[in-house]
Design an enzyme around this catalytic site. Sequence first.
Site, PDB file in Angstrom:
ATOM      1  N   LYS A  32      70.401  27.605  89.192  1.00 36.98           N
ATOM      2  CA  LYS A  32      71.824  27.270  89.081  1.00 36.98           C
ATOM      3  C   LYS A  32      72.721  28.431  89.494  1.00 36.98           C
ATOM      4  O   LYS A  32      73.836  28.203  89.979  1.00 36.98           O
ATOM      5  CB  LYS A  32      72.223  26.718  87.709  1.00 36.98           C
ATOM      6  CG  LYS A  32      71.873  27.537  86.527  1.00 36.98           C
ATOM      7  CD  LYS A  32      72.320  26.855  85.256  1.00 36.98           C
ATOM      8  CE  LYS A  32      72.272  27.846  84.107  1.00 36.98           C
ATOM      9  NZ  LYS A  32      71.054  28.691  84.064  1.00 36.98           N
ATOM     10  N   ARG A  56      76.075  27.728  76.175  1.00 39.62           N
ATOM     11  CA  ARG A  56      74.638  27.525  76.061  1.00 39.62           C
ATOM     12  C   ARG A  56      74.279  26.887  74.726  1.00 39.62           C
ATOM     13  O   ARG A  56      73.110  26.589  74.481  1.00 39.62           O
ATOM     14  CB  ARG A  56      73.938  28.871  76.170  1.00 39.62           C
ATOM     15  CG  ARG A  56      73.296  29.116  77.535  1.00 39.62           C
ATOM     16  CD  ARG A  56      72.395  30.243  77.347  1.00 39.62           C
ATOM     17  NE  ARG A  56      71.467  30.670  78.307  1.00 39.62           N
ATOM     18  CZ  ARG A  56      71.703  31.393  79.386  1.00 39.62           C
ATOM     19  NH1 ARG A  56      72.915  31.639  79.774  1.00 39.62           N
ATOM     20  NH2 ARG A  56      70.708  31.865  80.093  1.00 39.62           N
ATOM     21  N   ARG A  82      60.404  34.938  91.283  1.00 37.21           N
ATOM     22  CA  ARG A  82      61.758  35.423  91.593  1.00 37.21           C
ATOM     23  C   ARG A  82      61.820  36.953  91.587  1.00 37.21           C
ATOM     24  O   ARG A  82      61.330  37.613  90.687  1.00 37.21           O
ATOM     25  CB  ARG A  82      62.760  34.874  90.573  1.00 37.21           C
ATOM     26  CG  ARG A  82      64.163  35.429  90.789  1.00 37.21           C
ATOM     27  CD  ARG A  82      65.224  34.585  90.169  1.00 37.21           C
ATOM     28  NE  ARG A  82      65.118  34.456  88.719  1.00 37.21           N
ATOM     29  CZ  ARG A  82      65.924  33.669  88.009  1.00 37.21           C
ATOM     30  NH1 ARG A  82      66.839  32.956  88.601  1.00 37.21           N
ATOM     31  NH2 ARG A  82      65.781  33.600  86.706  1.00 37.21           N
ATOM     32  N   ARG A 118      63.399  40.629  87.085  1.00 39.73           N
ATOM     33  CA  ARG A 118      64.255  40.739  85.905  1.00 39.73           C
ATOM     34  C   ARG A 118      63.381  40.812  84.649  1.00 39.73           C
ATOM     35  O   ARG A 118      62.389  40.098  84.538  1.00 39.73           O
ATOM     36  CB  ARG A 118      65.163  39.511  85.799  1.00 39.73           C
ATOM     37  CG  ARG A 118      66.407  39.625  86.626  1.00 39.73           C
ATOM     38  CD  ARG A 118      67.178  38.341  86.718  1.00 39.73           C
ATOM     39  NE  ARG A 118      67.269  37.543  85.500  1.00 39.73           N
ATOM     40  CZ  ARG A 118      68.002  36.444  85.385  1.00 39.73           C
ATOM     41  NH1 ARG A 118      68.717  36.009  86.389  1.00 39.73           N
ATOM     42  NH2 ARG A 118      68.035  35.757  84.267  1.00 39.73           N
ATOM     43  N   ARG A 156      62.667  31.830  76.542  1.00 39.56           N
ATOM     44  CA  ARG A 156      63.881  31.252  77.155  1.00 39.56           C
ATOM     45  C   ARG A 156      63.760  29.737  77.323  1.00 39.56           C
ATOM     46  O   ARG A 156      64.712  29.001  77.126  1.00 39.56           O
ATOM     47  CB  ARG A 156      64.140  31.909  78.518  1.00 39.56           C
ATOM     48  CG  ARG A 156      64.642  33.340  78.388  1.00 39.56           C
ATOM     49  CD  ARG A 156      64.581  34.046  79.717  1.00 39.56           C
ATOM     50  NE  ARG A 156      65.593  33.589  80.642  1.00 39.56           N
ATOM     51  CZ  ARG A 156      65.501  33.695  81.974  1.00 39.56           C
ATOM     52  NH1 ARG A 156      64.436  34.221  82.520  1.00 39.56           N
ATOM     53  NH2 ARG A 156      66.480  33.286  82.734  1.00 39.56           N
TER      54      ARG A 156
END
Length: 250
Positions: A43, A122, A161, A194, A205
């Site tokens: 996103k 969130r 990623r 990250r 998460r």
Amino acid sequence: MPTPRQQARITWLKGADFPCEPFPAPQSRPWRLVLLGAPGIGKGTQAELLARKFGACQLSTGDVFRVAKRAPEEEKTPAIREALEYMKAGKLVPDATVVALVEERKPCLRCTTGFLLDGFPRTVFQAVELERILRQEQLTLDAVLSYDLAEAKILDRVNGRRVCAKCKISYHLKDQPPQVEGVCDRCGGPLYQREDDRPEAVHVRMETYLHSTEPLIDHYQRQGLIVHIECGDTPQETFARTLTALRISG
Ligand code: AMP
């Protein structure tokens, strides 16, 4: 097309004491959108593409914490230090800290370019607080984009990623590798994984998303704001679907 300066989002990243200079050009049709989706779904990339298309800034709360993390230790407030500990573990930062941070950045919400909220709200609590702030500012959301993708594909995206330490652009080791391993094509900066993309944090998460953030979909559904978008195989495909869902021609 936003100027590079506008995309730098100075006020958002550093707080209301740091005005965006020059002030970004107002948009005749300012879009005010919230983007929802599991961690790693892409996103942030969609928010960047929408930012370019609409001239609005990508307001990512995660980016604010990442900028705060790089600040000298003595500039970090106790609330920020605590927030960074939560972030490192992949947990949600306490609502009060996040809402205070957004409230300090109200000029970005009332900005005449519109906004693309990425990673906030969130929790339902944060959504209700956002509604309160927007009401005060006499603003309304145009839509809440909810991005969907099978969990196995999301995990593959997160594991692969890599992000440029300098310009923040994202790569994927398999699907979108840089030309030279570990080096950003755009600015030559080093690529890194990250901290919260490491497997132990990703698990937390995902769980957090299911328990805290998914209920937001019902919350916004009741307000008639949800627009569901099934992610495609590439960011461009997902972006095309986003524009179609918003009834905008590419
Ligand atoms: P993101 O880049 O949006 O995935 O955010 C990275 C991390 O920052 C999250 O895993 C949380 O620890 C923290 N964070 C960002 N936005 C929020 C939020 N709205 N509420 C709570 N924690 C947040």
